[in-house]
Design a protein around this motif. Structure first.
Motif, PDB file in Angstrom:
ATOM      1  N   PHE A 217      -7.803 -70.165  85.887  1.00 11.06           N
ATOM      2  CA  PHE A 217      -7.642 -68.866  86.535  1.00 11.06           C
ATOM      3  C   PHE A 217      -8.958 -68.529  87.220  1.00 11.06           C
ATOM      4  N   SER A 218      -8.890 -67.924  88.389  1.00 10.82           N
ATOM      5  CA  SER A 218     -10.094 -67.434  89.056  1.00 10.82           C
ATOM      6  C   SER A 218      -9.808 -66.058  89.655  1.00 10.82           C
ATOM      7  N   TYR A 219     -10.870 -65.289  89.824  1.00  7.80           N
ATOM      8  CA  TYR A 219     -10.767 -63.921  90.351  1.00  7.80           C
ATOM      9  C   TYR A 219     -11.953 -63.726  91.280  1.00  7.80           C
ATOM     10  N   ILE A 220     -11.702 -63.641  92.591  1.00  6.06           N
ATOM     11  CA  ILE A 220     -12.762 -63.652  93.588  1.00  6.06           C
ATOM     12  C   ILE A 220     -12.759 -62.333  94.353  1.00  6.06           C
ATOM     13  N   GLY A 221     -13.925 -61.712  94.445  1.00  4.91           N
ATOM     14  CA  GLY A 221     -14.081 -60.446  95.163  1.00  4.91           C
ATOM     15  C   GLY A 221     -14.857 -60.641  96.452  1.00  4.91           C
ATOM     16  N   ARG A 222     -14.360 -60.004  97.536  1.00  3.45           N
ATOM     17  CA  ARG A 222     -15.006 -60.072  98.841  1.00  3.45           C
ATOM     18  C   ARG A 222     -15.441 -58.668  99.245  1.00  3.45           C
ATOM     19  N   TYR A 223     -16.585 -58.594  99.828  1.00  2.31           N
ATOM     20  CA  TYR A 223     -17.229 -57.322 100.162  1.00  2.31           C
ATOM     21  C   TYR A 223     -16.456 -56.584 101.251  1.00  2.31           C
ATOM     22  N   ASN A 224     -16.278 -55.296 101.070  1.00  2.00           N
ATOM     23  CA  ASN A 224     -15.698 -54.439 102.106  1.00  2.00           C
ATOM     24  C   ASN A 224     -16.828 -53.828 102.928  1.00  2.00           C
ATOM     25  N   GLU A 225     -16.971 -54.262 104.172  1.00  2.00           N
ATOM     26  CA  GLU A 225     -18.108 -53.838 104.988  1.00  2.00           C
ATOM     27  C   GLU A 225     -18.058 -52.353 105.340  1.00  2.00           C
ATOM     28  N   LEU A 226     -16.895 -51.726 105.218  1.00  2.00           N
ATOM     29  CA  LEU A 226     -16.810 -50.285 105.519  1.00  2.00           C
ATOM     30  C   LEU A 226     -17.559 -49.448 104.490  1.00  2.00           C
ATOM     31  N   THR A 227     -17.936 -50.016 103.353  1.00  2.00           N
ATOM     32  CA  THR A 227     -18.710 -49.252 102.367  1.00  2.00           C
ATOM     33  C   THR A 227     -20.110 -48.935 102.868  1.00  2.00           C
ATOM     34  N   GLN A 228     -20.577 -49.620 103.926  1.00  2.00           N
ATOM     35  CA  GLN A 228     -21.905 -49.351 104.469  1.00  2.00           C
ATOM     36  C   GLN A 228     -21.923 -48.090 105.328  1.00  2.00           C
ATOM     37  N   GLY A 229     -20.758 -47.610 105.772  1.00  2.00           N
ATOM     38  CA  GLY A 229     -20.715 -46.480 106.686  1.00  2.00           C
ATOM     39  C   GLY A 229     -20.254 -45.196 106.015  1.00  2.00           C
ATOM     40  N   SER A 230     -19.629 -44.367 106.805  1.00  2.00           N
ATOM     41  CA  SER A 230     -19.214 -43.046 106.328  1.00  2.00           C
ATOM     42  C   SER A 230     -18.021 -43.111 105.386  1.00  2.00           C
ATOM     43  N   PHE A 231     -17.379 -44.277 105.261  1.00  2.00           N
ATOM     44  CA  PHE A 231     -16.210 -44.401 104.383  1.00  2.00           C
ATOM     45  C   PHE A 231     -16.576 -44.965 103.018  1.00  2.00           C
ATOM     46  N   GLY A 232     -17.868 -44.996 102.710  1.00  2.00           N
ATOM     47  CA  GLY A 232     -18.318 -45.612 101.468  1.00  2.00           C
ATOM     48  C   GLY A 232     -17.679 -45.024 100.231  1.00  2.00           C
ATOM     49  N   ASP A 233     -17.370 -43.726 100.239  1.00  2.00           N
ATOM     50  CA  ASP A 233     -16.767 -43.097  99.061  1.00  2.00           C
ATOM     51  C   ASP A 233     -15.272 -43.383  98.941  1.00  2.00           C
ATOM     52  N   GLU A 234     -14.649 -43.825 100.028  1.00  2.00           N
ATOM     53  CA  GLU A 234     -13.209 -44.035 100.025  1.00  2.00           C
ATOM     54  C   GLU A 234     -12.816 -45.501  99.797  1.00  2.00           C
ATOM     55  N   VAL A 235     -13.767 -46.378  99.961  1.00  2.00           N
ATOM     56  CA  VAL A 235     -13.473 -47.817  99.935  1.00  2.00           C
ATOM     57  C   VAL A 235     -14.221 -48.466  98.774  1.00  2.00           C
TER      58      VAL A 235
END
Length: 764
Positions: free
Chosen positions: A624-642
């Motif tokens: 089993f593997s579980y891989i997370g990829r960065y959401n680049e929108l967290t760097q902007g004004s949507f950081g609290d929503e994403v």
């Protein structure tokens, strides 16, 4: 008188030579492991001579020896210890079976990638995964992608416009993955890893995968890890011939031996004698395409269809080498010619446009290794690659029957790439507690073409050094650093890494590591310009290298190690943080032009649980593997929503069950990949974000193999058992230079049925 003496001397020398030849005989024998299985790949020599040989997959060998009493020296890649056996050499002498002290699983777990010398997987500082020759053979694969497709952490994407595929490893794109052929980097014209499927699968002995940055050892691109494709070397037989033919449907489309479907043919020969060896092979892989529109389809009808383009490959390879007890040198050449055909639809003026993409690739490599003594050895590698990609566009007029070349931008183009490599490493074992490995590497890359500015050349010079230190009997440390000087871009001054392995108990091993990775901007990113009716792309000569900080750890428990029962489980995790990531953006002097800039940060993280179980005739790999990829929108004004990461699960299993009574086996390769979420700005409302997903899918291959007699083996089965063709996609844009927006994502041409026959004949 002088003439008489000369004739007599010539006669005596000739007689002595003839007698010496008669006194050299051929020894035949077989070597087994401690658990009674064939010991293959062992190095054998006759003491005080230069005669060498190798055991084949049945443990069988044949070696020349002086008549009379001799000493046979058996060298294992695992223990590095030599075992001497007194033998009596006589004409047609068959030795009694010899048993070595290593067990079969130890020999099967020897790795070379990133190591000072071949060693067991258990003793390697890096966590290395291997895919051995048996698994490759039983999968009836026709390319590397079909092997990696069911390995955890790998995912492939397909560009139907260009007819090529790309690999993703541990959440990172192919441009962050280093592809090696026998340790020599493979060159691609772009960040797509096209070379991965331009390797003759029939020449592959095994595949070694190292996860995490290997930039200290292998330089640029090795941020996500390394895939080292290791080709077949010397055979135990004096002479051998093998051949293979395999027919496969593409979905429900098939025409026998040519046309629709997959058609694969291979023939190869090998020879070895007294340290000299040679082999050569030729393959032809023909894919007739899938869902290809009819020749009478209109342009609009063709544009509405997702179809896989026909592809034709011719692959040739040759290898020659010489080995003795102290020295090993070999040269290998691989050539591929590949044609991908894209036929458009009929225009209103009754003309049709056809594009052909032709790739010619020649890889050359020369390896040499000197073992001066048990403490000191030198390894040298040279490589030269010449890659040419030709685009030819023609227009056929149905009214007149005339065919002509088109004149649009980029429709007639020859892009040329070449790369030269020299690497030398010195391995010196100072004592049982410390060993060092200094090395130098020189790389030269050049390119030319209609879309490339000028004839750019990049020179890269590096010095690297590492040490393997054992301050405690249970602890092994490997600090390393790479110093770089580049002629074009601002390379990082030093790239460090530190790896450690701790034997917590006899069965439990802990590995931890930190690595600084980097990826040099590619020639295409620096100098590629392409302007036509639908593209405005310009290279950027001021790009900096991408950099990363990466951490990984793994815990391996070898719970059971008995002759018929083995169980190993590995829990591993990783975290990567990338800086100065190269992405497409607007050119500051002209917002209508797209260029490449260092603007982005990116992260990946994840963990995996991998279990291997072997019991008699059953081999089982489950995990089993579980891989997370960065959401680049967290760097902007949507950081609290994403959320910072979007996660994708994978469940995987590989099963091989041998049926000795019928001389056959059944193999099952299974992987379920969960949905892939991502966040994007809502096109209807730029002040909100929306969750988009690429759908989940399950890939399964089921193969049956049957040995007919000592020369023939039959394989049959089903690939892509659940008939996956496309993946659902709720994104409004799928990204990439040739994307067509949202909608389904093409993944495969559907379920295929396989029937193949392999022939092998050896003379000892």
């Amino acid at each position: 008188m002088k003439n008489t003496l000369l004739l007599a001397l010539t006669f005596i020398l000739g007689l002595n030579f003839a007698l010496a030849q008669e006194q050299t005989v051929k020894l035949h024998g077989k070597i087994l492991t401690a658990d009674g299985l064939p010991a293959w790949g062992l190095s054998l020599s006759i003491k005080n001579t230069k005669n060498v040989a190798y055991t084949d997959r049945e443990g069988v060998f044949a070696i020349s020896a002086p008549a009379g009493n001799s000493v046979l020296v058996i060298k294992s890649s695992v223990s590095h210890q030599e075992q001497e056996v007194a033998v009596e050499a006589a004409v047609d002498k068959v030795l009694a079976t010899i048993t070595i002290k290593e067990k079969s699983y130890e020999l099967n777990e020897v790795v070379v990638t990133g190591q000072y010398e071949p060693q067991s997987m258990k003793n390697a500082v890096y966590k290395v995964r291997t895919i051995n020759a048996e698994k490759i053979k039983l999968r009836a694969a026709t390319n590397i992608q079909q092997i990696l497709n069911t390995e955890f952490g790998f995912r492939f994407s397909n560009d139907l416009t260009l007819g090529v595929s790309n690999v993703e490893m541990m959440g990172m794109s192919g441009r962050n993955v280093k592809i090696l052929l026998d340790g020599v980097p493979l060159v691609d014209r772009s960040d797509l890893k096209e070379a991965l499927n331009q390797i003759d699968i029939n020449t592959v002995e095994r595949i070694e995968i190292v996860e995490g940055p290997m930039s200290v050892v292998y330089g640029t691109d090795a941020l996500a890890g390394v895939i080292n494709i290791i080709t077949k070397g010397k055979s135990g037989a004096r002479f051998g011939v093998s051949a293979r033919i395999q027919e496969e449907t593409a979905g429900n489309e098939y025409e026998a031996f040519n046309g629709k479907g997959n058609h694969n043919k291979n023939v190869s020969v090998n020879w070895q004698n007294n340290g000299w060896s040679a082999m050569a092979g030729f393959s032809n892989n023909t894919f007739g395409g899938w869902n290809v529109p009819s020749k009478t389809a209109t342009r609009d009808e063709v544009n509405a269809i997702q179809f896989w383009k026909p592809k034709d490959q011719y692959l040739a390879n040759a290898r020659v080498g010489y080995t003795n007890a102290k020295f090993n040198i070999w040269y290998r050449a691989d050539f591929v010619n590949e044609d991908i055909t894209s036929r458009g639809g009929i225009n209103p003026n009754y003309t049709v446009v056809t594009q052909t993409y032709t790739t010619d690739r020649l890889n050359n490599q020369l390896h040499a290794n000197w073992n001066f003594n048990k403490k000191l050895s030198l390894t040298m590698v040279g490589g030269y690659t010449n890659l040419q990609r030709k685009t030819k566009t023609t227009q056929y007029n149905f009214a007149t029957g005339a065919e002509s070349l088109t004149t649009g931008a980029g429709e007639q183009d020859v892009a040329k790439f070449n790369a030269t490599l020299f690497r030398a490493t010195l391995q010196y074992r100072i004592s049982d507690l410390i060993a060092v490995q200094p090395g130098v590497e020189i790389n030269r890359e050049g390119a030319s073409g209609q879309r490339i500015k000028g004839d750019p050349v990049i020179n890269d010079y590096a010095f690297f050094a590492s040490a393997e230190i054992k301050p405690l009997t249970v602890l092994k440390l490997r600090p390393a650093v790479r110093l770089i000087k580049n002629s074009v871009y601002d390379a990082p001054a030093a790239v460090p890494s530190l790896n450690a392995m701790l034997n917590l108990t006899q069965q439990l091993d802990l590995r931890v590591g930190y690595g600084r990775g980097f990826r040099a901007p590619a020639l295409r990113e620096l100098y590629f310009d392409f302007f036509d009716a639908s593209h405005s792309i310009m290279g950027n000569e001021n790009l900096k290298a991408e950099k990363s900080n990466s951490f990984d750890a793994s815990l391996t428990w070898s719970a059971i190690r008995k002759s018929n029962l083995q169980f190993t489980t590995t829990l591993a995790g990783f975290y990567n943080h990338f800086y100065d990531r190269i992405e497409y953006g607007q050119y500051e002097n002209d917002p209508t032009v797209t260029t490449l800039i260092n603007i982005s940060k990116y992260k990946t993280t994840g963990f995996s649980l991998d279990n291997t179980f072997n019991y008699r005739d059953l081999q089982l790999n489950l995990g089993f593997s579980y891989i997370g990829r960065y959401n680049e929108l967290t760097q902007g004004s949507f950081g609290d929503e994403v959320p910072q990461f979007s996660w994708t699960p994978e469940f995987f299993s590989n099963v091989i069950y041998t049926l000795p009574k019928i001389k056959g086996s059944v193999s099952l390769a299974f992987k379920h990949t969960g949905s892939r979420p991502s966040y994007q700005i809502n096109s209807a409302n730029p002040n909100e974000v929306r969750l988009a997903k690429v759908g989940s899918f399950t890939w399964t291959d089921l193969m049956i193999n049957k040995t007919i007699n000592k020369y023939l083996m039959l394989n049959a089965g089903v690939k892509n058992l659940f008939d996956i063709t496309t993946l659902t996609n709720t994104a409004t844009a799928s990204g990439g230079a040739h994307s067509s927006g949202g909608g389904v994502v093409p993944y495969s041409y559907g379920r295929s049925y396989v029937l193949g026959l392999a022939f092998n004949w050896d003379k000892y």
